[in-house]
Scaffold this active site. Sequence first.
Site, short mmCIF file in Angstrom:
data_model
loop_
_atom_site.label_atom_id
_atom_site.label_comp_id
_atom_site.label_asym_id
_atom_site.label_seq_id
_atom_site.Cartn_x
_atom_site.Cartn_y
_atom_site.Cartn_z
N LYS A 13 0.84 -1.21 0.00
CA LYS A 13 0.00 0.00 0.00
C LYS A 13 0.87 1.26 0.00
CE LYS A 13 -2.12 -1.04 3.87
NZ LYS A 13 -1.41 -2.26 4.25
N ARG A 88 -10.15 0.10 8.67
CA ARG A 88 -9.76 -1.30 8.88
C ARG A 88 -10.82 -2.09 9.62
NH1 ARG A 88 -3.33 -1.86 9.77
NH2 ARG A 88 -2.91 -0.06 8.47
N ARG A 127 11.84 -5.37 5.21
CA ARG A 127 11.52 -3.94 5.00
C ARG A 127 12.31 -3.01 5.92
NH1 ARG A 127 5.48 -1.79 5.53
NH2 ARG A 127 5.63 -2.78 7.57
N ARG A 160 10.93 -1.08 11.42
CA ARG A 160 9.82 -0.74 12.32
C ARG A 160 9.71 -1.75 13.45
NH1 ARG A 160 4.85 0.43 8.27
NH2 ARG A 160 3.80 -0.76 9.89
N ARG A 171 -0.33 -9.12 13.32
CA ARG A 171 -0.93 -8.14 12.41
C ARG A 171 -1.56 -8.85 11.21
NH1 ARG A 171 4.06 -5.43 11.11
NH2 ARG A 171 3.01 -4.01 9.69
P1 AP5 Z 1 4.82 -1.59 2.00
O1 AP5 Z 1 4.48 -0.75 0.82
O2 AP5 Z 1 5.56 -0.95 3.13
O3 AP5 Z 1 3.51 -2.36 2.53
P2 AP5 Z 1 2.21 -1.79 3.23
O4 AP5 Z 1 1.04 -2.46 2.60
O5 AP5 Z 1 2.21 -0.29 3.26
O6 AP5 Z 1 2.41 -2.44 4.67
P3 AP5 Z 1 2.39 -1.82 6.12
O7 AP5 Z 1 3.05 -2.85 6.99
O8 AP5 Z 1 2.98 -0.44 6.16
O9 AP5 Z 1 0.93 -1.78 6.41
P4 AP5 Z 1 0.35 -1.79 7.81
O10 AP5 Z 1 -1.06 -1.82 7.41
O11 AP5 Z 1 0.77 -2.80 8.78
O12 AP5 Z 1 1.01 -0.55 8.50
P5 AP5 Z 1 0.45 0.84 8.84
O13 AP5 Z 1 1.59 1.75 8.79
O14 AP5 Z 1 -0.78 1.16 8.05
O15 AP5 Z 1 5.65 -2.85 1.46
C1 AP5 Z 1 6.17 -3.82 2.35
C2 AP5 Z 1 7.55 -4.30 1.86
O16 AP5 Z 1 7.35 -5.01 0.64
C3 AP5 Z 1 8.52 -3.17 1.54
O17 AP5 Z 1 9.80 -3.56 1.96
C4 AP5 Z 1 8.48 -3.01 0.01
O18 AP5 Z 1 9.70 -2.58 -0.54
C5 AP5 Z 1 8.12 -4.42 -0.42
N1 AP5 Z 1 7.26 -4.43 -1.63
C6 AP5 Z 1 6.17 -3.66 -1.86
N2 AP5 Z 1 5.61 -3.95 -3.05
C7 AP5 Z 1 6.37 -4.97 -3.57
C8 AP5 Z 1 6.30 -5.72 -4.79
N3 AP5 Z 1 5.32 -5.51 -5.71
N4 AP5 Z 1 7.23 -6.67 -5.00
C9 AP5 Z 1 8.21 -6.92 -4.09
N5 AP5 Z 1 8.34 -6.23 -2.91
C10 AP5 Z 1 7.43 -5.28 -2.66
O19 AP5 Z 1 -0.07 0.64 10.34
C11 AP5 Z 1 0.83 0.42 11.41
C12 AP5 Z 1 0.04 0.22 12.68
O20 AP5 Z 1 -0.72 1.43 12.99
C13 AP5 Z 1 -1.03 -0.90 12.67
O21 AP5 Z 1 -0.48 -2.17 12.96
C14 AP5 Z 1 -1.99 -0.41 13.77
O22 AP5 Z 1 -1.50 -0.67 15.06
C15 AP5 Z 1 -2.00 1.10 13.55
N6 AP5 Z 1 -3.06 1.52 12.62
C16 AP5 Z 1 -2.90 2.07 11.38
N7 AP5 Z 1 -4.09 2.30 10.81
C17 AP5 Z 1 -5.04 1.87 11.68
C18 AP5 Z 1 -6.46 1.80 11.64
N8 AP5 Z 1 -7.16 2.21 10.58
N9 AP5 Z 1 -7.11 1.30 12.73
C19 AP5 Z 1 -6.43 0.90 13.82
N10 AP5 Z 1 -5.08 0.91 13.91
C20 AP5 Z 1 -4.39 1.39 12.85
#
Ligand code: AP5
Length: 216
Positions: A13, A88, A127, A160, A171
Site C-alpha cells: 500500500k 480497517r 523492510r 519498524r 498483524r
Molecule cells: P509496503 O508498501 O511498506 O507495505 P504496506 O502495505 O504499506 O504495509 P504496512 O506494513 O505499512 O501496512 P500496515 O497496514 O501494517 O502498517 P500501517 O503503517 O498502516 O511494502 C512492504 C515491503 O514489501 C517493503 O519492503 C516493500 O519494498 C516491499 N514491496 C512492496 N511492493 C512490492 C512488490 N510488488 N514486489 C516486491 N516487494 C514489494 O499501520 C501500522 C500500525 O498502525 C497498525 O499495525 C496499527 O496498530 C496502527 N493503525 C494504522 N491504521 C489503523 C487503523 N485504521 N485502525 C487501527 N489501527 C491502525
Amino acid sequence: MNIILIGAQGSGKGTQAEKLAQVLGVLHVASGDLFRSAIAQGTELGMKAKIYIDRGDLVPDDITVAMVLSRLQEPDCARGVLLDGFPRTLEQAKALDRGLQEADRFIDTAVYLEVPREILLKRLSGRYICRANQHIYNINTRPPKVPGICDLDGSELYQRSDDQGEAVQKRLDIFFNGTFKLLDYYRDEGKLATVNGNQDVEKVHKDLVKAITDRL
Ligand code: AP5
C-alpha cells in the site's frame, strides 16, 4: 475523487500510494504515517497509539477515527484523497461514510491489493524505512544504493518495531480474520476492485491505475 487502498501488512500500500496519488491528483493520507508522526512528536495521541502499535494490535476505533476525520477536514484534502490503512474495521468504514457525507463527499472505489500470506511475511522481514520521510526499501527486493541510507534524502534507514517478532504474525492474523471482512462491505456497495499485488512494483501500479480509472 476519494479512493481507499485495502491490503494486508506488506501488500505494498505504502509503496504504491505515493505515485498513485500523484497520478490521480489526490492527497495520500496513511493512518500508519499519521500515528508514526504523532509518536515521533511525542504527542498524547502518539503515546497512546504506540502501546497498541508496538504489540501489533489495532489502535481503538475512537482514537483512529477522530485522527483521520480531522485530517480529512484540512484544506489540502478538498481535491480528494487516497486513503491507505484506513478504514480497517466496519465501524471505521461507517464513520468514514458519515464524515464524508457531511461534506457532500463519498468513496468512489475501494481497491484490494491481493498478496499471499507467505509473500507478505518475506516482504515484512526485509523492510526498512527512512527516518525523515518514511521512504520504503527492502533488503531483498529493493535495496538502497548505500546500505542503511535513504537514496532520496540521505537519512538513516530503520526497521519498524512492529515488523519484528510476534507482532508480524499478529498483524497478519488481524487482517485475515478481521479487516478482510471489509471487502464484503465495499463489494455490497458495488465499489470493490481487486488488483494482484504479487507482481513487480511497476505492473501493480499500472493495474491499480486501470482498476480505478475504469470505474470512474
Ligand atoms: P509496503 O508498501 O511498506 O507495505 P504496506 O502495505 O504499506 O504495509 P504496512 O506494513 O505499512 O501496512 P500496515 O497496514 O501494517 O502498517 P500501517 O503503517 O498502516 O511494502 C512492504 C515491503 O514489501 C517493503 O519492503 C516493500 O519494498 C516491499 N514491496 C512492496 N511492493 C512490492 C512488490 N510488488 N514486489 C516486491 N516487494 C514489494 O499501520 C501500522 C500500525 O498502525 C497498525 O499495525 C496499527 O496498530 C496502527 N493503525 C494504522 N491504521 C489503523 C487503523 N485504521 N485502525 C487501527 N489501527 C491502525
